[in-house]
Design a protein around this motif. Structure first.
Motif, PDB file in Angstrom:
ATOM      1  N   ALA A 170       3.594  -4.730   1.008  1.00 55.60           N
ATOM      2  CA  ALA A 170       3.135  -4.030  -0.204  1.00 55.60           C
ATOM      3  C   ALA A 170       3.914  -2.736  -0.386  1.00 55.60           C
ATOM      4  O   ALA A 170       3.351  -1.668  -0.669  1.00 55.60           O
ATOM      5  CB  ALA A 170       1.635  -3.763  -0.146  1.00 55.60           C
ATOM      6  N   ASP A 171       5.228  -2.832  -0.252  1.00 61.71           N
ATOM      7  CA  ASP A 171       6.115  -1.684  -0.430  1.00 61.71           C
ATOM      8  C   ASP A 171       6.035  -1.163  -1.864  1.00 61.71           C
ATOM      9  O   ASP A 171       5.682  -1.898  -2.791  1.00 61.71           O
ATOM     10  CB  ASP A 171       7.549  -2.123  -0.101  1.00 61.71           C
ATOM     11  CG  ASP A 171       8.549  -0.991  -0.165  1.00 61.71           C
ATOM     12  OD1 ASP A 171       8.560  -0.157   0.760  1.00 61.71           O
ATOM     13  OD2 ASP A 171       9.308  -0.927  -1.154  1.00 61.71           O
ATOM     14  N   SER A 172       6.377   0.096  -2.063  1.00 61.12           N
ATOM     15  CA  SER A 172       6.327   0.675  -3.410  1.00 61.12           C
ATOM     16  C   SER A 172       7.231  -0.076  -4.377  1.00 61.12           C
ATOM     17  O   SER A 172       6.914  -0.194  -5.571  1.00 61.12           O
ATOM     18  CB  SER A 172       6.715   2.149  -3.363  1.00 61.12           C
ATOM     19  OG  SER A 172       8.033   2.313  -2.860  1.00 61.12           O
TER      20      SER A 172
ATOM     21  N   LEU B 133       5.321  -3.038  -5.690  1.00 63.23           N
ATOM     22  CA  LEU B 133       4.310  -2.644  -6.662  1.00 63.23           C
ATOM     23  C   LEU B 133       4.923  -2.255  -7.997  1.00 63.23           C
ATOM     24  O   LEU B 133       4.397  -2.598  -9.060  1.00 63.23           O
ATOM     25  CB  LEU B 133       3.488  -1.482  -6.101  1.00 63.23           C
ATOM     26  CG  LEU B 133       2.710  -1.783  -4.809  1.00 63.23           C
ATOM     27  CD1 LEU B 133       2.155  -0.498  -4.207  1.00 63.23           C
ATOM     28  CD2 LEU B 133       1.589  -2.773  -5.082  1.00 63.23           C
TER      29      LEU B 133
ATOM     30  N   VAL C  79      -0.764  -6.816   3.098  1.00 63.00           N
ATOM     31  CA  VAL C  79      -0.910  -5.360   3.063  1.00 63.00           C
ATOM     32  C   VAL C  79      -1.218  -4.804   4.452  1.00 63.00           C
ATOM     33  O   VAL C  79      -2.079  -5.323   5.165  1.00 63.00           O
ATOM     34  CB  VAL C  79      -2.044  -4.969   2.092  1.00 63.00           C
ATOM     35  CG1 VAL C  79      -2.194  -3.450   2.013  1.00 63.00           C
ATOM     36  CG2 VAL C  79      -1.783  -5.554   0.714  1.00 63.00           C
TER      37      VAL C  79
ATOM     38  N   THR D 126      -3.164  -2.184   5.916  1.00 59.45           N
ATOM     39  CA  THR D 126      -4.249  -1.403   5.312  1.00 59.45           C
ATOM     40  C   THR D 126      -4.363   0.014   5.860  1.00 59.45           C
ATOM     41  O   THR D 126      -5.050   0.850   5.259  1.00 59.45           O
ATOM     42  CB  THR D 126      -5.590  -2.141   5.461  1.00 59.45           C
ATOM     43  OG1 THR D 126      -5.796  -2.503   6.828  1.00 59.45           O
ATOM     44  CG2 THR D 126      -5.621  -3.383   4.583  1.00 59.45           C
TER      45      THR D 126
ATOM     46  N   ALA E 298      -1.895   1.882   5.749  1.00 60.27           N
ATOM     47  CA  ALA E 298      -0.959   2.570   4.862  1.00 60.27           C
ATOM     48  C   ALA E 298      -1.366   2.462   3.399  1.00 60.27           C
ATOM     49  O   ALA E 298      -0.986   3.309   2.580  1.00 60.27           O
ATOM     50  CB  ALA E 298       0.450   2.005   5.040  1.00 60.27           C
ATOM     51  N   ARG E 299      -2.138   1.421   3.040  1.00 65.50           N
ATOM     52  CA  ARG E 299      -2.511   1.226   1.640  1.00 65.50           C
ATOM     53  C   ARG E 299      -3.914   0.635   1.553  1.00 65.50           C
ATOM     54  O   ARG E 299      -4.207  -0.384   2.183  1.00 65.50           O
ATOM     55  CB  ARG E 299      -1.505   0.297   0.948  1.00 65.50           C
ATOM     56  CG  ARG E 299      -1.918  -0.095  -0.464  1.00 65.50           C
ATOM     57  CD  ARG E 299      -0.893  -1.002  -1.154  1.00 65.50           C
ATOM     58  NE  ARG E 299      -1.454  -1.621  -2.335  1.00 65.50           N
ATOM     59  CZ  ARG E 299      -1.618  -1.016  -3.507  1.00 65.50           C
ATOM     60  NH1 ARG E 299      -1.249   0.231  -3.653  1.00 65.50           N
ATOM     61  NH2 ARG E 299      -2.151  -1.648  -4.529  1.00 65.50           N
ATOM     62  N   THR E 300      -4.763   1.276   0.762  1.00 70.52           N
ATOM     63  CA  THR E 300      -6.125   0.783   0.570  1.00 70.52           C
ATOM     64  C   THR E 300      -6.456   0.574  -0.905  1.00 70.52           C
ATOM     65  O   THR E 300      -7.586   0.220  -1.229  1.00 70.52           O
ATOM     66  CB  THR E 300      -7.155   1.763   1.173  1.00 70.52           C
ATOM     67  OG1 THR E 300      -6.999   3.050   0.535  1.00 70.52           O
ATOM     68  CG2 THR E 300      -6.958   1.917   2.678  1.00 70.52           C
ATOM     69  N   GLU E 301      -5.481   0.789  -1.794  1.00 71.61           N
ATOM     70  CA  GLU E 301      -5.724   0.643  -3.214  1.00 71.61           C
ATOM     71  C   GLU E 301      -5.972  -0.814  -3.588  1.00 71.61           C
ATOM     72  O   GLU E 301      -5.521  -1.721  -2.887  1.00 71.61           O
ATOM     73  CB  GLU E 301      -4.535   1.175  -4.028  1.00 71.61           C
ATOM     74  CG  GLU E 301      -4.335   2.678  -3.934  1.00 71.61           C
ATOM     75  CD  GLU E 301      -3.630   3.100  -2.657  1.00 71.61           C
ATOM     76  OE1 GLU E 301      -3.544   4.306  -2.395  1.00 71.61           O
ATOM     77  OE2 GLU E 301      -3.181   2.208  -1.901  1.00 71.61           O
TER      78      GLU E 301
ATOM     79  N   GLN F  42      -4.402  -9.796  -2.344  1.00 74.65           N
ATOM     80  CA  GLN F  42      -4.042  -8.934  -1.215  1.00 74.65           C
ATOM     81  C   GLN F  42      -4.693  -9.483   0.054  1.00 74.65           C
ATOM     82  O   GLN F  42      -5.910  -9.650   0.108  1.00 74.65           O
ATOM     83  CB  GLN F  42      -4.474  -7.490  -1.486  1.00 74.65           C
ATOM     84  CG  GLN F  42      -3.698  -6.853  -2.628  1.00 74.65           C
ATOM     85  CD  GLN F  42      -3.864  -5.342  -2.716  1.00 74.65           C
ATOM     86  OE1 GLN F  42      -2.924  -4.635  -3.041  1.00 74.65           O
ATOM     87  NE2 GLN F  42      -5.054  -4.853  -2.437  1.00 74.65           N
TER      88      GLN F  42
END
Length: 382
Positions: free
Chosen positions: A241-243, A246, A264, A266, A268-271, A280
Motif C-alpha cells: 500500500a505504497d503512496s 494509492l 497493507v 497496518t 504503517a497505514r490504518t486508513e 485491503q
C-alpha cells in the motif's frame, strides 16, 4: 268481540316493529374518505332511546392480508434506500435472501455445495446459469444492481469431471510501487516500480478481455475442488500500500471497475480503502522487517507471536481471509501461526499458478516488474 281503533293501531305498530327486526339492510358508513359496509342481520336486538329495539350490527370479516415474501420481510428491517434483497434460485438451492447495498460490491455471497456436483457460480438468469455464461457470472468483483430493491441470482453447476477437465491455472498478479517515468526509477528497487502507463494498459486488457476476477473465498473453494473457476481468470494484488499505489494505481482500478487486493502493513497505514474496488488485506501488522538472521520476522518468531500480530492486523482491516508474507519468507512455523490466527490463505512471492490442490498457505504469484508490457501480461495470463 269488537276491536277498537286504538287496539288496531297498537297491533299494527307491533307488527311493524317485528318486521324491522327481521328485515336485513345495509348501512353505509363514510370513514376518513373511504366507504366501509356493514350488514344488518337477524341478530339480537338492541334497545334504543325511545324504548324500541333495533337490530344488532355485525362487522363484515376483514380480508386476510397477503403474506410478505422473505425479501419483503428483509427489506422491512432497513430504511436504507440503497438496500437490495438478493434471493437465490436454482436446483437444490434453499437459501435465505441477503441484504446487499446497491452500487457497492457484493459481499459474502454463498458458495453452496452438493454431492456429486461442483458449484459454478451465480448468474443473472436461469439460462445463463445453465450455459455458465462467463460474462453473466456474478461475484464479489461486481457492483450490486437491482430493480425495486430486489434481485434474484441463479446457481450454476458442473460435474467434478468437467471441473478437472477445465484444468484452470489461476494467476495472482503481484505489483509493488508505481512511477510516472517511462524510463523507470533509478534506484535499487527499480524493478518494483511499474510504469503507470503500462499498468493502465494492462488493466485495460483485463477489463476489455472479460477476465473473471475470483474472490479469495472462491479461490479457496476452487483449491478444494468445490467451485469451478474458468481458465479466463486472474487475481490482481499490490504489496505494501505504497503512496504511489494509492496516488497512481488505485484510481486506475477504480476507473476500470477491477477488483484488486492491496496487502497493507497496518503498523504503517490504518486508513480505509482508497476506493470500493480495492480490498485491503494483511501484509502483517509489524512483521515487515528483518529478524536476527536478516530474514523476516515471520520465520524468526514463534507461532503465537505471529498469530498475535495477524490478529492485530485483522482487527484494523476488519478482515482475515488471506495474508501476504513479508519478503515472501515463510516456513512451517509461519503456517502454524497463520492457522492459529484464523487465516485460510497465505501468499508467497514464488512464481507459479494456483491449481486444484495447491497448498493454501503457499500461494504462488506472477511478479509484475518494471518494463513488462501488455504482451508480457498476455504471455503470463493468456
Amino acid at each position: 268481540m269488537t276491536t277498537t281503533r286504538a287496539q288496531h293501531r297498537r297491533r299494527t305498530t307491533r307488527r311493524t316493529r317485528l318486521r324491522r327486526t327481521l328485515v336485513a339492510t345495509t348501512a353505509i358508513v363514510l370513514i376518513a374518505g373511504g366507504v366501509t359496509a356493514f350488514a344488518l342481520t337477524r341478530g339480537a336486538s338492541t334497545p334504543t332511546a325511545d324504548g324500541t329495539t333495533a337490530p344488532a350490527v355485525e362487522d363484515t370479516p376483514t380480508p386476510t392480508p397477503t403474506p410478505k415474501t422473505a425479501s419483503e420481510q428483509l427489506l422491512a428491517t432497513t430504511a436504507d434506500p440503497k438496500a437490495c434483497a438478493v434471493s437465490f434460485a436454482g436446483d437444490g438451492i434453499a437459501l435465505a435472501p441477503q441484504l446487499q447495498t446497491q452500487d457497492a460490491l457484493y459481499t459474502g455471497l454463498p458458495l453452496p455445495q452438493a454431492d456429486g456436483r461442483v458449484f459454478a457460480g451465480w448468474y443473472e438468469s436461469a439460462a445463463d446459469a445453465a450455459a455458465m455464461t462467463l460474462s453473466a457470472r456474478v461475484n464479489g468483483s461486481d457492483l450490486v444492481t437491482c430493480t425495486a430493491q430486489e434481485k434474484t441470482l441463479h446457481a450454476g453447476w458442473t460435474t467434478p469431471d468437467a471441473n478437472a477437465a477445465e484444468d484452470a491455472s489461476i494467476p495472482i498478479l503481484m505489483y509493488h510501487q508505481f512511477t510516472t517515468k517511462p524510463e523507470g526509477e533509478d534506484n535499487w528497487l527499480r524493478l518494483n516500480y511499474a510504469y503507470i502507463g503500462d499498468f493502465d494498459a494492462q488493466m485495460a486488457y483485463i477489463q476489455e478481455g472479460g477476465f473473471y476476477l475470483p474472490t479469495w473465498d472462491e479461490l479457496s473453494a476452487f483449491i478444494d475442488g468445490k467451485v469451478f473457476l474458468p481458465k479466463h481468470s486472474v487475481i490482481i494484488t499490490d504489496d505494501d500500500a505504497d503512496s504511489t499505489w494509492l496516488e497512481l494505481a488505485a484510481p486506475v482500478v477504480d476507473k476500470r471497475n477491477l477488483l484488486t487486493t492491496s496487502f497493507v502493513i497496518t503498523s504503517a497505514r490504518t486508513e480505509p480503502t482508497p476506493n470500493r474496488f480495492v480490498l485491503q488485506r494483511s501484509h502483517t501488522h509489524d512483521m515487515h522487517r528483518a529478524g536476527e538472521n536478516g530474514k523476516g520476522r515471520m520465520v524468526n518468531d514463534d507461532a503465537d507471536t505471529i498469530a498475535a500480530d495477524l490478529e492485530q492486523s485483522a482487527t484494523i482491516l476488519g478482515a482475515k481471509e488471506v495474508v501476504a508474507y513479508p519478503f515472501g519468507h515463510y516456513n512451517d512455523t509461519t503456517k502454524e501461526g497463520v492457522r492459529k490466527a484464523g487465516f485460510e490463505l497465505g501468499r508467497t512471492i514464488e512464481h507459479g499458478y494456483v491449481r486444484i490442490g495447491t497448498d493454501k498457505l503457499a500461494l504462488p504469484v506472477i511478479r509484475m516488474n518494471y518494463g513488462m508490457t501488455v504482451d508480457d501480461l498476455k504471455d503470463a495470463i493468456g
